[in-house]
Design an enzyme around this catalytic site. Structure first.
Site, short mmCIF file in Angstrom:
data_model
loop_
_atom_site.label_atom_id
_atom_site.label_comp_id
_atom_site.label_asym_id
_atom_site.label_seq_id
_atom_site.Cartn_x
_atom_site.Cartn_y
_atom_site.Cartn_z
N HIS A 274 -7.94 -87.32 -88.00
CA HIS A 274 -7.39 -88.21 -89.02
C HIS A 274 -7.63 -89.67 -88.65
CE1 HIS A 274 -5.22 -84.42 -89.57
NE2 HIS A 274 -5.21 -84.75 -90.84
N ASP A 346 -12.34 -79.36 -94.22
CA ASP A 346 -11.10 -80.11 -94.06
C ASP A 346 -11.19 -81.28 -95.05
OD1 ASP A 346 -8.66 -80.98 -93.11
OD2 ASP A 346 -9.22 -80.92 -91.00
#
Length: 570
Positions: A274, A346
């Site tokens: 992230h 993802d």
């Protein structure tokens, strides 16, 4: 049972424990009666799912194909009526006001439901929130399916969410909350795992969710992983394999597609995708022995979906995120591990996927072998990039047809399963089966193995921001017959996700870790326990152990300093 992992590409080129008292049954969603049944949603398709999928895709235009591989999020808690804030969010993503309009305009194959979770290592703080309670979620998903039924091909919409439980749990209100994956690893009883995840799958099905982006199949390395942590079943690939298989059997036994993540393994890096592109420095031999077995086990158990990881697996394709690596997403996943289901990326709005414009990133992910693109940051950009690539030959239509056929096969297969009534959600039966798993996880690292672990009045303290857990334990202790007072009693201190050494209490007689147990290595408390979870049922199980009504049967699935995996279980 150990799972054999093919090495051609990689290397060559518990015992029974006493039953704890049953918890007081939690109330089901009495205020959430079932919405009107089948008349409000399209009928279930009949026939062979693969045949239905091929027939539908054969008639698809390029625009239909491009839409089927997109799975964005949307703003709003209903399909066709949103407030001004939600409409503005949807306009920013897709140039429409409502989720239903988004489905229609882009001919979407799927939509992910999101929600804000305070203690979420995935960084999911997007203000788009679709989920409140079971009745609301069911109304939303019914509306989404009505919109999807108007698209060519008649395929249902793939409605997914990240319901891992533990720190990553999107739907919390009114549902049966499972403990974290690490708690199941500590319990070490796959039959309990399968039962609990079957209950979870039934509840998701009742709410109209047909894809759970779980379980996490990552194996933790010696240094752990801050972003994976208790989302993993533990550090032993053989034990993890059994747990992943059990979770997949449970979820999919309820008609929900399970998604193994984050392929080919995010547990041996301390980096966070992230924030950037984490490096996995495992050798090919280490990957084969440690990271891949749980994925192979989940695939062998029939998992319908595998999620790629935005990770740099240097032994396989150095410098390339796995999501965009043909060597990983096709050669390894398809050829070596023989996965035939849907590969999903993802989130495409994470930094490793944002190095290119949305259209180019979408094409790169599809060419690597992904079928479904999760959360593209700009829907029009992703779709237009796919269509342009079809036109100039940089994306073959056969690749897009293959991806769409896999997606529709998955959707038709799931749609053939009956949907449970909404009254299933939070039922006494589900509470009981999940409690058994939570109770089997409670682990004692230091302290007595039998009898009450606290004496006299008890004072429960917690590190900052954990008031809900503190109050939950107070109530559970009182229900177990323990006297609790605000101050001056024997201190039981709760520690959770994100806490540091400085959050440990110096005067606690008992310290309890409700997430990964690593901090306990530095605690001076004479009694150390872990629940690996702050769910209500985990706190009830903890209270029964503290009161001496149950023994702590768990064994840590990770090493905690020099502490034993359990002071009581060999």
């Amino acid at each position: 049972m150990a799972v054999a992992v093919p090495l051609a590409m990689l290397v060559g080129c518990g015992s029974d424990t006493p039953s704890a008292p049953a918890p007081p049954p939690a109330p089901g969603p009495a205020s959430a009666p079932a919405v009107p049944p089948s008349a409000s949603v399209p009928p279930r398709p009949t026939g062979d799912p693969a045949t239905l999928a091929r027939a539908a895709v054969a008639a698809f235009t390029d625009q239909d194909l491009a839409g089927q591989v997109l799975m964005p999020y949307a703003y709003g808690d209903t399909a066709d009526r949103v407030d001004k804030t939600a409409a503005a969010g949807n306009q920013n993503i897709a140039g429409v006001n409502t989720p239903a309009e988004m489905i229609t305009k882009f001919r979407l194959g799927g939509l992910i439901l999101v929600g804000f979770t305070p203690d979420d290592p995935t960084g999911a703080t997007n203000p788009a929130t679709n989920v409140e309670n079971p009745k609301q979620v069911r109304g939303l998903t019914d509306g989404l399916q009505r919109a999807a039924a108007q698209l060519p091909g008649g395929a249902p919409l793939l409605v997914g969410t990240d319901q891992e439980y533990g720190v990553v749990t999107r739907i919390r209100q009114g549902v049966t909350l499972l403990p974290s994956a690490m708690a199941f690893g500590a319990a070490g009883r796959p039959e309990l795992t399968e039962g609990a995840w079957r209950a979870a799958g039934e509840e998701l099905a009742a709410m109209g969710v047909n894809l759970d982006l779980a379980p996490v199949a990552d194996t933790l390395g010696p240094k752990g992983s801050s972003v994976i942590g208790s989302r993993s079943f533990g550090a032993d690939p053989k034990a993890n394999s059994a747990q992943v298989q059990a979770a997949v059997r449970g979820i999919q036994g309820a008609g929900i597609s399970a998604a193994l993540k984050h392929f080919p393994g995010h547990g041996h890096t301390t980096g966070d995708s992230h924030d950037g592109l984490p490096v996995v420095a495992q050798t090919k031999e280490q990957l084969a022995a440690e990271d891949l077995p749980p994925f192979a086990a989940g695939i062998n158990a029939g998992a319908g979906v595998v999620m790629s990881g935005h990770i740099d697996v240097q032994a396989l394709d150095k410098g390339v995120a796995a999501t965009f690596s043909h060597k990983i997403m096709t050669d390894l996943l398809r050829t070596e591990l023989k996965f035939t289901g849907v590969a999903i990326t993802d989130a495409m709005n994470m930094p490793p996927a944002m190095k290119w414009p949305p259209g180019e990133a979408a094409v790169r992910a599809l060419n690597a072998g992904n079928d479904l693109l999760l959360m593209p940051p700009n829907l029009a950009g992703a779709r237009d990039g796919i269509l342009a690539a079809l036109g100039n030959g940089t994306l073959k239509r056969e690749r897009l047809v293959e991806a769409a056929t896999r997606i529709l096969t998955l959707k038709f297969r799931g749609a053939a399963m009956p949907r449970p009534e909404l009254s299933t959600v939070g039922s006494d039966a589900h509470q009981t089966v999940v409690y058994d798993a939570a109770a089997a996880a409670v682990t004692i690292f230091r302290g007595p193995c039998t009898g009450p672990l606290v004496s006299g009045p008890v004072t429960v303290s917690a590190s900052g921001g954990r008031e809900a857990a503190r109050v939950g334990l107070v109530k559970a202790l009182q229900a177990a017959g323990v006297r609790v007072q605000a101050a001056g009693g024997t201190v039981v201190h709760l520690v959770g996700y994100g806490d540091r050494q400085t959050d440990l209490s110096m005067d606690a007689a008992v310290t309890v870790m409700m997430d990964t147990p690593y901090l306990l290595a530095g605690s001076r408390s004479p009694t150390l326990l872990a629940t690996y979870s702050s769910s209500p049922l985990s706190l009830t199980a903890l209270a029964n152990v503290l009161a001496g009504k149950a023994t702590p049967p768990g064994k840590s699935p990770v090493q905690v300093g020099t502490l034993p995996r359990s002071a009581c279980v060999k």
